[in-house]
Design a protein around this motif. Structure first.
Motif, PDB file in Angstrom:
ATOM      1  N   VAL A  74      39.480   0.553  67.039  1.00  0.00           N
ATOM      2  CA  VAL A  74      38.875  -0.338  68.030  1.00  0.00           C
ATOM      3  C   VAL A  74      37.369  -0.465  67.795  1.00  0.00           C
ATOM      4  O   VAL A  74      36.792  -1.556  67.906  1.00  0.00           O
ATOM      5  CB  VAL A  74      39.160   0.183  69.454  1.00  0.00           C
ATOM      6  CG1 VAL A  74      38.387  -0.624  70.474  1.00  0.00           C
ATOM      7  CG2 VAL A  74      40.636   0.105  69.749  1.00  0.00           C
ATOM      8  N   ASP A 230      41.084  -5.458  79.576  1.00  0.00           N
ATOM      9  CA  ASP A 230      42.154  -4.793  78.836  1.00  0.00           C
ATOM     10  C   ASP A 230      41.605  -3.865  77.758  1.00  0.00           C
ATOM     11  O   ASP A 230      42.073  -2.738  77.591  1.00  0.00           O
ATOM     12  CB  ASP A 230      43.075  -5.839  78.203  1.00  0.00           C
ATOM     13  CG  ASP A 230      43.715  -6.736  79.252  1.00  0.00           C
ATOM     14  OD1 ASP A 230      43.946  -6.242  80.381  1.00  0.00           O
ATOM     15  OD2 ASP A 230      43.967  -7.911  78.971  1.00  0.00           O
ATOM     16  N   TRP A 231      40.582  -4.335  77.030  1.00  0.00           N
ATOM     17  CA  TRP A 231      39.994  -3.503  75.980  1.00  0.00           C
ATOM     18  C   TRP A 231      39.223  -2.331  76.567  1.00  0.00           C
ATOM     19  O   TRP A 231      39.196  -1.240  75.976  1.00  0.00           O
ATOM     20  CB  TRP A 231      39.076  -4.335  75.085  1.00  0.00           C
ATOM     21  CG  TRP A 231      39.801  -5.256  74.159  1.00  0.00           C
ATOM     22  CD1 TRP A 231      39.811  -6.615  74.168  1.00  0.00           C
ATOM     23  CD2 TRP A 231      40.653  -4.871  73.070  1.00  0.00           C
ATOM     24  NE1 TRP A 231      40.613  -7.108  73.174  1.00  0.00           N
ATOM     25  CE2 TRP A 231      41.144  -6.059  72.476  1.00  0.00           C
ATOM     26  CE3 TRP A 231      41.062  -3.640  72.553  1.00  0.00           C
ATOM     27  CZ2 TRP A 231      42.001  -6.054  71.387  1.00  0.00           C
ATOM     28  CZ3 TRP A 231      41.922  -3.638  71.461  1.00  0.00           C
ATOM     29  CH2 TRP A 231      42.383  -4.821  70.892  1.00  0.00           C
ATOM     30  N   MET A 234      41.863   0.292  77.407  1.00  0.00           N
ATOM     31  CA  MET A 234      42.379   0.920  76.206  1.00  0.00           C
ATOM     32  C   MET A 234      41.362   1.880  75.592  1.00  0.00           C
ATOM     33  O   MET A 234      41.687   3.008  75.207  1.00  0.00           O
ATOM     34  CB  MET A 234      42.773  -0.168  75.202  1.00  0.00           C
ATOM     35  CG  MET A 234      43.558   0.314  73.996  1.00  0.00           C
ATOM     36  SD  MET A 234      42.553   1.075  72.731  1.00  0.00           S
ATOM     37  CE  MET A 234      41.320  -0.185  72.500  1.00  0.00           C
ATOM     38  N   SER A 287      48.426   0.397  73.827  1.00  0.00           N
ATOM     39  CA  SER A 287      47.450   0.615  74.897  1.00  0.00           C
ATOM     40  C   SER A 287      46.947  -0.708  75.462  1.00  0.00           C
ATOM     41  O   SER A 287      46.859  -0.894  76.677  1.00  0.00           O
ATOM     42  CB  SER A 287      46.273   1.448  74.381  1.00  0.00           C
ATOM     43  OG  SER A 287      46.699   2.712  73.944  1.00  0.00           O
ATOM     44  N   TYR A 288      46.626  -1.626  74.562  1.00  0.00           N
ATOM     45  CA  TYR A 288      46.115  -2.911  75.015  1.00  0.00           C
ATOM     46  C   TYR A 288      47.175  -3.727  75.740  1.00  0.00           C
ATOM     47  O   TYR A 288      46.929  -4.294  76.810  1.00  0.00           O
ATOM     48  CB  TYR A 288      45.568  -3.709  73.827  1.00  0.00           C
ATOM     49  CG  TYR A 288      45.145  -5.105  74.203  1.00  0.00           C
ATOM     50  CD1 TYR A 288      43.965  -5.324  74.911  1.00  0.00           C
ATOM     51  CD2 TYR A 288      45.919  -6.217  73.874  1.00  0.00           C
ATOM     52  CE1 TYR A 288      43.575  -6.602  75.278  1.00  0.00           C
ATOM     53  CE2 TYR A 288      45.536  -7.495  74.232  1.00  0.00           C
ATOM     54  CZ  TYR A 288      44.363  -7.687  74.925  1.00  0.00           C
ATOM     55  OH  TYR A 288      43.981  -8.948  75.298  1.00  0.00           O
ATOM     56  N   THR A 289      48.370  -3.807  75.149  1.00  0.00           N
ATOM     57  CA  THR A 289      49.417  -4.628  75.756  1.00  0.00           C
ATOM     58  C   THR A 289      49.900  -4.044  77.079  1.00  0.00           C
ATOM     59  O   THR A 289      50.349  -4.786  77.949  1.00  0.00           O
ATOM     60  CB  THR A 289      50.609  -4.781  74.800  1.00  0.00           C
ATOM     61  OG1 THR A 289      51.076  -3.481  74.392  1.00  0.00           O
ATOM     62  CG2 THR A 289      50.222  -5.575  73.570  1.00  0.00           C
ATOM     63  N   TRP A 292      47.301  -5.231  79.513  1.00  0.00           N
ATOM     64  CA  TRP A 292      47.449  -6.691  79.587  1.00  0.00           C
ATOM     65  C   TRP A 292      48.664  -7.067  80.425  1.00  0.00           C
ATOM     66  O   TRP A 292      48.607  -7.949  81.284  1.00  0.00           O
ATOM     67  CB  TRP A 292      47.568  -7.231  78.164  1.00  0.00           C
ATOM     68  CG  TRP A 292      47.545  -8.737  78.041  1.00  0.00           C
ATOM     69  CD1 TRP A 292      47.158  -9.642  78.986  1.00  0.00           C
ATOM     70  CD2 TRP A 292      47.929  -9.503  76.898  1.00  0.00           C
ATOM     71  NE1 TRP A 292      47.276 -10.924  78.505  1.00  0.00           N
ATOM     72  CE2 TRP A 292      47.740 -10.871  77.221  1.00  0.00           C
ATOM     73  CE3 TRP A 292      48.402  -9.168  75.628  1.00  0.00           C
ATOM     74  CZ2 TRP A 292      48.019 -11.894  76.315  1.00  0.00           C
ATOM     75  CZ3 TRP A 292      48.676 -10.189  74.723  1.00  0.00           C
ATOM     76  CH2 TRP A 292      48.484 -11.537  75.067  1.00  0.00           C
TER      77      TRP A 292
END
Length: 369
Positions: A74, A230-231, A234, A287-289, A292
């Protein structure tokens, strides 16, 4: 008057969308749901491959490496200016640390469950998390469980019972000697070992269901408080989990040379380390999804989407890991999938009813005095 009211109506609608009074179109939930499905299936298969070794016992080290790789990926992507998220802040870290700690519990108990249970049993029992989350939403967010939703929960429980029965009977049948009517001490020890492993596996599965429900509900509540994107979610979740995982690995796990050789045999060491590194990169996606999907839909829908993955996930277990294909296992998967479809219909009916009720209470601007 009518023409002058039209821009006002559009402005009112945009305001409602911005404040969350009107939900986005259902099609907007398709991308996060699809991405979450792919990421969760990929992570399940990779983690099962890594922990399925007969002597693997360093789960905390595995998860720590995954988190380090995830955060590194990331950071590199952010440096390339492809994505953007807020810089590290100690106050944000304090506010998010409980969520990160819950994530550690979720991924650790999940890896321990996969170590002792087959992939089909693991995915079916994840349905129980949905029930916990649904009633948690009733308490925390004013959610509602309709009659059809409750019926779907009953089928989820039935599918879990069938899966457990098939799993236990199959494991006991494999441990019993064939071609002999006598019961020896060795066979009794084998049966005892199988029962012990199953008890351990179902204990971790129960722990994972409780931890997963708490994590999803807490994250949804904390996202509203902190305003994390979202980021952001994560990045902080994985970054703050690294010291926790490292400390637990040093304290709990055996770092002796003999144990390291057992966990990472020389003949498969490079393959295992490569799989762990790849799973860390894949953790960026999961993690992101997750964040989201929770933000775009709801925590219950997010968990339900994960449950509907049972068919491809179970198929992967049977294809790649030799999980038994029996009438009980197939029946459990079928009942669980039916429960998921039933739940999806129930949630869709509930949303339509809510939209109608909301529409009946809205007075268009053109009709206002």
């Amino acid at each position: 008057m009518v023409s002058s009211s039209k821009p006002a109506d559009e402005a009112e609608m945009k305001k409602a969308l911005a404040t969350g009074a009107v939900k986005e179109a259902p099609l907007s939930a398709i991308p996060p749901i699809t991405c979450y499905c792919f990421a969760s299936i990929l992570m399940t298969i990779i983690n099962k491959f890594v922990v399925s070794g007969a002597n693997f016992s360093m789960n905390f080290l595995l998860l720590c490496i995954q988190s380090i790789v995830c955060v590194s990926c990331v950071a590199i992507v952010k440096k390339a200016k492809i994505i953007s998220f807020r810089a590290f802040d100690i106050q944000d870290a304090k506010a998010w640390f409980p969520i990160s700690f819950m994530l550690v519990l979720v991924i650790y108990t999940g890896s321990k469950s996969l170590q002792f249970l087959t992939i089909p049993v693991y995915t079916i029992f994840k349905n129980l998390t949905i029930i916990l989350i649904a009633y948690g939403e009733v308490i925390w967010f004013g959610g509602k469980v309709t009659s059809l939703t409750f019926i779907s929960f009953i089928f989820m429980v039935i599918s879990s019972v069938i899966a457990a029965w098939s799993d236990v009977s199959g494991a006991l049948g494999d441990s019993m000697p064939t071609g002999s009517t006598s019961i020896s001490t060795t066979s009794l020890q084998a049966v005892k070992g199988v029962v012990s492993n199953l008890n351990i596996g179902y204990f971790w599965m129960l722990f994972n269901c409780l931890a997963s429900a708490t994590y999803v509900l807490s994250m949804r509540k904390r996202i509203k408080v902190t305003g994390f994107s979202d980021w952001d979610s994560m990045f902080y979740s994985n970054l703050l989990s690294i010291p926790v995982l490292a400390v637990f690995s040093i304290i709990v796990e055996d770092w002796g040379s003999e144990n390291l050789a057992r966990n990472f045999p020389p003949e498969t060491r490079h393959v295992l380390l490569s799989a762990i590194a790849f799973s860390g990169a894949a953790a960026v996606g999961i993690s992101y999804t997750t964040a989201w999907c929770v933000r775009t839909t709801s925590s219950t829908t997010y968990s339900m989407v994960g449950a509907l993955n049972k068919l491809p996930v179970a198929a992967s277990g049977m294809l790649f890991f030799g999980d038994a294909v029996t009438f009980g296992s197939v029946s459990a998967i079928g009942v669980g999938f039916f429960a998921g479809i039933l739940y999806a219909v129930a949630k869709n009916n509930q949303k339509i009813a809510q939209a109608r009720a909301q529409g009946d209470t809205i007075i268009p601007l053109v009709n206002r005095q």
